[in-house]
Motif scaffolding. Structure first.
Motif, mmCIF file in Angstrom:
data_model
loop_
_atom_site.group_PDB
_atom_site.id
_atom_site.type_symbol
_atom_site.label_atom_id
_atom_site.label_comp_id
_atom_site.label_asym_id
_atom_site.label_seq_id
_atom_site.Cartn_x
_atom_site.Cartn_y
_atom_site.Cartn_z
ATOM 1 N N ALA A 51 0.837 -1.195 0.000
ATOM 2 C CA ALA A 51 0.000 0.000 0.000
ATOM 3 C C ALA A 51 0.878 1.253 0.000
ATOM 4 O O ALA A 51 1.891 1.308 0.709
ATOM 5 C CB ALA A 51 -0.899 -0.009 1.244
ATOM 6 N N LYS A 110 2.944 2.674 -6.565
ATOM 7 C CA LYS A 110 2.567 1.876 -7.748
ATOM 8 C C LYS A 110 1.718 2.681 -8.715
ATOM 9 O O LYS A 110 1.944 2.672 -9.909
ATOM 10 C CB LYS A 110 1.707 0.661 -7.370
ATOM 11 C CG LYS A 110 2.199 -0.234 -6.325
ATOM 12 C CD LYS A 110 1.234 -1.406 -6.099
ATOM 13 C CE LYS A 110 -0.113 -1.017 -5.509
ATOM 14 N NZ LYS A 110 -0.115 -0.535 -4.156
ATOM 15 N N ARG A 129 -12.810 -11.718 -4.992
ATOM 16 C CA ARG A 129 -11.617 -11.753 -5.847
ATOM 17 C C ARG A 129 -11.960 -12.352 -7.210
ATOM 18 O O ARG A 129 -11.507 -11.860 -8.235
ATOM 19 C CB ARG A 129 -10.472 -12.541 -5.197
ATOM 20 C CG ARG A 129 -10.049 -12.019 -3.840
ATOM 21 C CD ARG A 129 -8.630 -12.421 -3.487
ATOM 22 N NE ARG A 129 -7.662 -11.723 -4.311
ATOM 23 C CZ ARG A 129 -7.220 -10.482 -4.082
ATOM 24 N NH1 ARG A 129 -7.619 -9.812 -3.042
ATOM 25 N NH2 ARG A 129 -6.361 -9.917 -4.904
ATOM 26 N N ARG A 150 1.124 8.743 2.115
ATOM 27 C CA ARG A 150 -0.325 8.596 2.267
ATOM 28 C C ARG A 150 -0.876 9.697 3.171
ATOM 29 O O ARG A 150 -1.953 10.240 2.940
ATOM 30 C CB ARG A 150 -0.654 7.194 2.811
ATOM 31 C CG ARG A 150 -2.112 6.834 3.028
ATOM 32 C CD ARG A 150 -3.026 6.939 1.814
ATOM 33 N NE ARG A 150 -2.744 6.076 0.691
ATOM 34 C CZ ARG A 150 -3.442 5.010 0.353
ATOM 35 N NH1 ARG A 150 -4.458 4.626 1.089
ATOM 36 N NH2 ARG A 150 -3.132 4.322 -0.709
ATOM 37 N N ILE A 160 -1.420 -8.873 -9.543
ATOM 38 C CA ILE A 160 -1.569 -8.711 -10.998
ATOM 39 C C ILE A 160 -0.562 -9.607 -11.732
ATOM 40 O O ILE A 160 -0.924 -10.324 -12.665
ATOM 41 C CB ILE A 160 -1.415 -7.221 -11.422
ATOM 42 C CG1 ILE A 160 -2.318 -6.320 -10.567
ATOM 43 C CG2 ILE A 160 -1.734 -7.054 -12.914
ATOM 44 C CD1 ILE A 160 -3.777 -6.674 -10.567
ATOM 45 N N ARG A 207 -11.732 -1.331 -3.225
ATOM 46 C CA ARG A 207 -12.271 -0.255 -2.394
ATOM 47 C C ARG A 207 -13.751 -0.011 -2.725
ATOM 48 O O ARG A 207 -14.549 0.283 -1.836
ATOM 49 C CB ARG A 207 -11.462 1.032 -2.611
ATOM 50 C CG ARG A 207 -10.094 0.982 -1.963
ATOM 51 C CD ARG A 207 -9.236 2.188 -2.323
ATOM 52 N NE ARG A 207 -7.972 2.138 -1.632
ATOM 53 C CZ ARG A 207 -7.771 2.629 -0.401
ATOM 54 N NH1 ARG A 207 -8.743 3.264 0.219
ATOM 55 N NH2 ARG A 207 -6.602 2.504 0.191
ATOM 56 N N ARG A 219 -2.064 -6.098 -6.156
ATOM 57 C CA ARG A 219 -1.288 -6.978 -5.278
ATOM 58 C C ARG A 219 -1.010 -8.332 -5.933
ATOM 59 O O ARG A 219 -0.081 -9.028 -5.571
ATOM 60 C CB ARG A 219 -2.058 -7.263 -3.971
ATOM 61 C CG ARG A 219 -2.475 -6.037 -3.182
ATOM 62 C CD ARG A 219 -1.262 -5.316 -2.630
ATOM 63 N NE ARG A 219 -1.632 -4.293 -1.663
ATOM 64 C CZ ARG A 219 -2.212 -3.141 -1.956
ATOM 65 N NH1 ARG A 219 -2.496 -2.836 -3.215
ATOM 66 N NH2 ARG A 219 -2.500 -2.267 -1.016
ATOM 67 N N VAL A 221 -11.101 -2.525 3.812
ATOM 68 C CA VAL A 221 -10.911 -3.067 2.456
ATOM 69 C C VAL A 221 -10.132 -4.392 2.435
ATOM 70 O O VAL A 221 -10.438 -5.285 1.631
ATOM 71 C CB VAL A 221 -10.279 -2.016 1.510
ATOM 72 C CG1 VAL A 221 -8.874 -1.639 1.922
ATOM 73 C CG2 VAL A 221 -10.281 -2.493 0.065
ATOM 74 N N ARG A 239 -3.003 -13.281 3.816
ATOM 75 C CA ARG A 239 -4.293 -13.921 3.517
ATOM 76 C C ARG A 239 -4.050 -15.189 2.698
ATOM 77 O O ARG A 239 -3.049 -15.306 1.991
ATOM 78 C CB ARG A 239 -5.224 -12.942 2.788
ATOM 79 C CG ARG A 239 -4.767 -12.620 1.416
ATOM 80 C CD ARG A 239 -5.774 -11.772 0.650
ATOM 81 N NE ARG A 239 -5.172 -11.424 -0.610
ATOM 82 C CZ ARG A 239 -5.066 -10.192 -1.082
ATOM 83 N NH1 ARG A 239 -5.565 -9.176 -0.432
ATOM 84 N NH2 ARG A 239 -4.480 -9.983 -2.246
ATOM 85 N N ASP A 284 -2.615 -8.244 3.801
ATOM 86 C CA ASP A 284 -2.495 -8.520 2.362
ATOM 87 C C ASP A 284 -1.450 -9.604 2.063
ATOM 88 O O ASP A 284 -1.586 -10.357 1.100
ATOM 89 C CB ASP A 284 -2.127 -7.240 1.584
ATOM 90 C CG ASP A 284 -3.229 -6.190 1.635
ATOM 91 O OD1 ASP A 284 -4.374 -6.543 1.964
ATOM 92 O OD2 ASP A 284 -2.941 -5.007 1.353
HETATM 93 O O1 DC Z 1 -3.865 -0.272 -3.712
HETATM 94 P P1 DC Z 1 -4.810 0.044 -2.554
HETATM 95 O O2 DC Z 1 -4.096 0.321 -1.272
HETATM 96 O O3 DC Z 1 -5.784 1.125 -2.893
HETATM 97 O O4 DC Z 1 -5.662 -1.304 -2.361
HETATM 98 C C1 DC Z 1 -6.692 -1.408 -1.421
HETATM 99 C C2 DC Z 1 -6.770 -2.825 -0.884
HETATM 100 O O5 DC Z 1 -7.243 -3.710 -1.901
HETATM 101 C C3 DC Z 1 -5.472 -3.412 -0.368
HETATM 102 O O6 DC Z 1 -5.353 -3.300 1.030
HETATM 103 C C4 DC Z 1 -5.510 -4.856 -0.788
HETATM 104 C C5 DC Z 1 -6.568 -4.952 -1.828
HETATM 105 N N1 DC Z 1 -6.082 -5.311 -3.164
HETATM 106 C C6 DC Z 1 -5.960 -6.633 -3.466
HETATM 107 O O7 DC Z 1 -6.169 -7.480 -2.593
HETATM 108 N N2 DC Z 1 -5.608 -7.025 -4.724
HETATM 109 C C7 DC Z 1 -5.366 -6.113 -5.675
HETATM 110 N N3 DC Z 1 -5.040 -6.519 -6.915
HETATM 111 C C8 DC Z 1 -5.447 -4.734 -5.373
HETATM 112 C C9 DC Z 1 -5.796 -4.353 -4.099
#
Ligand code: DC
Length: 231
Positions: free
Chosen positions: A15, A19, A113, A161, A136, A42, A134, A103, A191, A188
């Motif tokens: 976070a 990125k 997901r 932030r 991709i 979100r 996270r 979130v 999990r 994150d």
């Molecule tokens: O990038 P961000 O901090 O705005 O993302 C918010 C939340 O979404 C983050 O805590 C984890 C989740 N997330 C995810 O699990 N998989 C992704 N591809 C993008 C974000």
């Protein structure tokens, strides 16, 4: 005329690691679409809050899963990316600390997901896309031609932030922002489904040690290497 090849670029990282900034700069330089997949998680978190599915902080997972078909999410491709949740612009609301607090729990739900990964794959099906998140490079586009993994230390990320939040939510303290980031980092990465991890073939970029311009330069050089020509 030969159409220039358009690749898929996956950017993952913690976070507030920078990125999205790098992703947007890169997409702009290449004329690609940029997609912030975190915004989509979100959006679902905001929906869950508005539906009262987070009673005293506990997510009602079965209700959320039952209501997933009611959620429509898409981006308008304006200069500033706008996220639409059921036809409403929620770009600002999804950045609130309330959404940030819940979130990660929402993003840990398998069905959430699955729905979002399907949408993300559809958005990137034509190539010419830079997507950040996270998972991709590991799950959404494991065959992406270029994968970047972006890091910066917790204090640098918290400061970023915090400054960003001063615009919309000046009441948050630095410590609150730092606690939220550190909590989300562990949620994150730990999990069970699609945890944040660096794909083996991802290239590491530390945004704490080089400027925004240098990050873009490094990333563009990597794109040129993949394409085999200048961009
Ligand atoms: O990038 P961000 O901090 O705005 O993302 C918010 C939340 O979404 C983050 O805590 C984890 C989740 N997330 C995810 O699990 N998989 C992704 N591809 C993008 C974000």
């Amino acid at each position: 005329m030969v159409q220039a090849k358009k690749i898929t670029i996956a950017i993952d990282g913690y976070a507030s690691s920078g990125k999205s900034t790098l992703g947007k700069d890169l997409a702009k330089a290449l004329g690609y679409i940029f997609i912030d997949s975190g915004a989509m998680y979100r959006g679902v978190a905001l929906f869950a809050l508005e539906q009262g599915l987070l009673d005293s902080g506990n997510l009602n997972v079965s209700e959320l899963v039952a209501k997933l078909p009611e959620i429509s999410l898409y981006f308008t491709m304006d200069a500033t990316q706008v996220l639409m949740l059921n036809g409403r612009d929620v770009s600002l609301e999804i950045r609130s600390s309330k959404v940030s607090e819940v979130v990660s729990a929402v993003a840990a739900v398998r069905e959430v997901r699955e729905k979002l990964v399907d949408l993300q794959r559809a958005m990137g099906s034509e190539g010419g896309v830079v997507m950040d998140g996270r998972d991709i490079g590991t799950v959404v586009f494991p065959k992406a031609e270029l994968k970047l993994f972006v890091t910066a230390d917790l204090d640098t990320r918290s400061q970023r932030r915090f400054e960003e939040m001063q615009k919309n939510q000046p009441s948050s303290t630095f410590q609150e922002v730092k606690n939220n980031l550190s909590q989300r980092d562990s949620y994150d990465t730990q999990r069970s489904i699609s945890p944040l991890s660096k794909a083996e073939d991802a290239i590491l970029i530390d945004t704490g040690s080089i400027s925004r311009e240098e990050q873009l330069k490094v990333a563009l050089e990597l794109v040129e290497t993949v394409l085999g020509h200048e961009v």
